[in-house]
Scaffold this motif. Sequence first.
Motif, PDB file in Angstrom:
ATOM      1  N   PHE A 131       3.065  10.676   5.264  1.00 35.15           N
ATOM      2  CA  PHE A 131       3.921   9.521   5.502  1.00 35.15           C
ATOM      3  C   PHE A 131       3.371   8.685   6.650  1.00 35.15           C
ATOM      4  CE2 PHE A 131       6.642  12.526   3.370  1.00 35.15           C
ATOM      5  CZ  PHE A 131       7.403  11.745   2.511  1.00 35.15           C
ATOM      6  N   GLN A 132       3.345   7.364   6.414  1.00 33.96           N
ATOM      7  CA  GLN A 132       2.920   6.446   7.476  1.00 33.96           C
ATOM      8  C   GLN A 132       3.833   6.600   8.690  1.00 33.96           C
ATOM      9  OE1 GLN A 132       2.961   2.385   6.182  1.00 33.96           O
ATOM     10  NE2 GLN A 132       2.443   1.582   8.204  1.00 33.96           N
ATOM     11  N   ASN A 133       5.144   6.542   8.443  1.00 38.98           N
ATOM     12  CA  ASN A 133       6.099   6.890   9.503  1.00 38.98           C
ATOM     13  C   ASN A 133       6.258   8.398   9.435  1.00 38.98           C
ATOM     14  OD1 ASN A 133       6.590   4.128  10.018  1.00 38.98           O
ATOM     15  ND2 ASN A 133       7.935   4.099   8.233  1.00 38.98           N
ATOM     16  N   LEU A 163      -3.631   9.843   2.234  1.00 40.42           N
ATOM     17  CA  LEU A 163      -3.356   9.706   3.673  1.00 40.42           C
ATOM     18  C   LEU A 163      -2.921   8.284   3.989  1.00 40.42           C
ATOM     19  CD1 LEU A 163      -6.449  11.634   5.121  1.00 40.42           C
ATOM     20  CD2 LEU A 163      -4.152  12.512   4.621  1.00 40.42           C
ATOM     21  N   ASP A 164      -1.704   8.132   4.484  1.00 36.86           N
ATOM     22  CA  ASP A 164      -1.174   6.798   4.777  1.00 36.86           C
ATOM     23  C   ASP A 164      -1.258   6.511   6.274  1.00 36.86           C
ATOM     24  OD1 ASP A 164       0.071   4.376   4.776  1.00 36.86           O
ATOM     25  OD2 ASP A 164       1.806   5.019   3.595  1.00 36.86           O
ATOM     26  N   GLU A 165      -2.286   5.791   6.658  1.00 39.94           N
ATOM     27  CA  GLU A 165      -2.483   5.364   8.058  1.00 39.94           C
ATOM     28  C   GLU A 165      -2.368   6.507   9.055  1.00 39.94           C
ATOM     29  OE1 GLU A 165      -1.041   1.681   9.370  1.00 39.94           O
ATOM     30  OE2 GLU A 165      -0.824   0.835   7.363  1.00 39.94           O
ATOM     31  N   VAL A 166      -3.154   7.554   8.847  1.00 37.33           N
ATOM     32  CA  VAL A 166      -3.098   8.676   9.783  1.00 37.33           C
ATOM     33  C   VAL A 166      -3.744   8.342  11.121  1.00 37.33           C
ATOM     34  CG1 VAL A 166      -2.883  10.645   8.226  1.00 37.33           C
ATOM     35  CG2 VAL A 166      -5.129   9.655   8.654  1.00 37.33           C
ATOM     36  N   LYS A 176       0.821  -1.216   0.000  1.00 38.71           N
ATOM     37  CA  LYS A 176       0.000   0.000   0.000  1.00 38.71           C
ATOM     38  C   LYS A 176       0.857   1.269   0.000  1.00 38.71           C
ATOM     39  CE  LYS A 176      -1.974  -1.127   3.879  1.00 38.71           C
ATOM     40  NZ  LYS A 176      -1.183  -2.345   4.188  1.00 38.71           N
ATOM     41  N   THR A 177       1.802   1.299   0.931  1.00 38.09           N
ATOM     42  CA  THR A 177       2.656   2.485   1.014  1.00 38.09           C
ATOM     43  C   THR A 177       3.464   2.666  -0.269  1.00 38.09           C
ATOM     44  OG1 THR A 177       2.786   2.347   3.415  1.00 38.09           O
ATOM     45  CG2 THR A 177       4.550   3.553   2.303  1.00 38.09           C
ATOM     46  N   THR A 178       3.953   1.550  -0.801  1.00 35.83           N
ATOM     47  CA  THR A 178       4.726   1.621  -2.045  1.00 35.83           C
ATOM     48  C   THR A 178       3.851   2.137  -3.185  1.00 35.83           C
ATOM     49  OG1 THR A 178       6.020  -0.269  -1.283  1.00 35.83           O
ATOM     50  CG2 THR A 178       6.177   0.310  -3.616  1.00 35.83           C
TER      51      THR A 178
END
Lengths: 329, 247
Positions: free
Chosen positions: B82-84, B158-161, B40-42
């Motif tokens: 960013f997720q991180n 939005l990545d895992e906010v 997903k992030t990729t």
Amino acid sequence: MSRTALLACGGGLIAAALYPLLFGGSNYAVNLGFLVLFAAFLGQSWNIAGGFAGQMSFGHAVFFGTGAYASTILHVSHGWNPWLAWPVAIAAGAAVGAGIGTLSFRAGLRGSYFALVTLAFAEAFRILANSVPFTRGGLGMLIKSDPHPANLQFRDPIWFYYLALVLCVLSLALAWWLTRSRFGARLAAIRENEDAARALGINTFREKVRVLALSGALCAAGGTLYAQKYLYIDPSIAFGVDKSIEMLLVSMIGGAGTIFGPLIGAGVLHFVSEVTRELGGALPAIKNAQPLALIVYGVILVIIVGYLPDGSMGLFRRRRALPQGQGHA
Amino acid sequence: MLEVHDLTKRFGGLTAVDGASLEVPQGAIVALIGPNGAGKTTLFATIAGFHKPDGGRVLFRGEDITGLPPDRICARGMVRTFQNTQPFAKLSVLENIMVGAWLRTDDRHACQQRATEIARRVGLSDRLDDMASELTVAGCKRLELARALATEPRLLLLDEVMAGLNPTEIAGIVDVVRAIRAGGVTILLIEHVMQAVMSLAEDVFVLNDGRIIAHGPPAAIASDRGVMEAYLGRGAAERLLGDTAHA
Ligand SMILES: Nc1ncnc2c1ncn2[C@@H]1O[C@H](COP(=O)(O)OP(=O)(O)O)[C@@H](O)[C@H]1O
Ligand SMILES: [Mg+2]
């Protein structure tokens, strides 16, 4: 800027302007003042790239030397007036900055890799200056002494002091602008986190090339001033590692990325230098004060890096910059 | 708004995204779910220009943006978080948000006003002068959101906010996300918190092993436990189904 900050800056400026007069224009005091202001100016040129944008270089002498040689070659070999050669030297510094920036940032160099590449460039320029005919190689270049304001040479060192003061104030104004402007905000973002900066629409490559060009231009301006004051340059004076290290040291000791860091660092450095010179005189065993000064610098640097990562300016920084739990007194 | 066609991204021998296609209509909130390591992030990073894709195309507002660098894509109105979380640690919260806001103005006053206004919208008003490094996880997530929002995007990735937040904080972010959409911003979000996906998204894509394996309204995707187990594997199914219990 707050009222107090404005007053402090105005007061500092007046003090700096009166300083040579306070000492009756003594050559020793004026020269020491020049050295501090000049080191602060060169330090600021480093600070703009290394402190504000986080692109730390070990080879800023490449810009210093470019400026010194560009104006001196134009003046000595082509008969240019040094005042006219100066802006060309500044442009040359900017061009070298943009060139080195383009090459290294295109290659994705960061951190210590970038630092080492700048060092390599400075060394390459030094070797080049030693071998090509138009720099007169290792003989160096002598500027004919002809003290006259129109020749950018002055009989009274007080004028070099004031020239250095003007440059220093200009560089401080530039640093102040960086703390407020869009360009400065982009540099800070790049320093803190390049990926996040790119995500937020910053062309990090372009901004880094720009800041290195700006830094190079400033540093080259210092190179010309040096040549005009001492009327002699050679490859190791112009491109020597010690120049690069001093610029970096001044900035780190005072506080990289802060407006006044290089000025404070330059003051500390020359204070230490003078004290160790005195000590060297008192202790005949120490014939040469230079190693002693270096040792003291080294110790100061270790203390600063170990305990004050933001440099001595960190002492005056907002308290909340401290890790949580240390902020209350 | 966004069309992704057969996007592929390989890391050496590993195909992290494998011919994934998806579509996000204007004004929608679309969710992308899938187990950890699904890609997903990729996929997000490739859409947003952080990775050069090995195949496929990305169309944004009808224009081909495949392979453009992230800053150009951001300037066109698509921004990712960013997720991180990647805060500018030594800058204040306000300065962090201003970095985003500077994209659309070169006037300091306007920039500051805009950043302050966005901080209010995401609930960071009382932390403006704090260093970003002092924020809690929840604060960092809000800051990611705020900075992205400050670039005035048309499409927000939005990545895992919501990951790592407690139920109250999640409810807070859900409200913020809803308000953002109401303000006319289209949203594509990666989320593990199924409750949030259910209440926010009108459309869900499921990614597994780099491939889109299901697509539909959230109710249809989530109600079928068997589909969950089969498509997402036991771990993810557990997390998704146990979500109400721990989140
Ligand atoms: N920069 C990278 N280099 C190599 N492998 C990567 C990189 N980024 C992600 N991966 C790998 O790609 C796969 C998908 O990761 P990711 O996109 O982070 O999944 P998700 O976000 O769905 O949890 C994982 O196996 C991960 O290890
Ligand atoms: Mg992920």
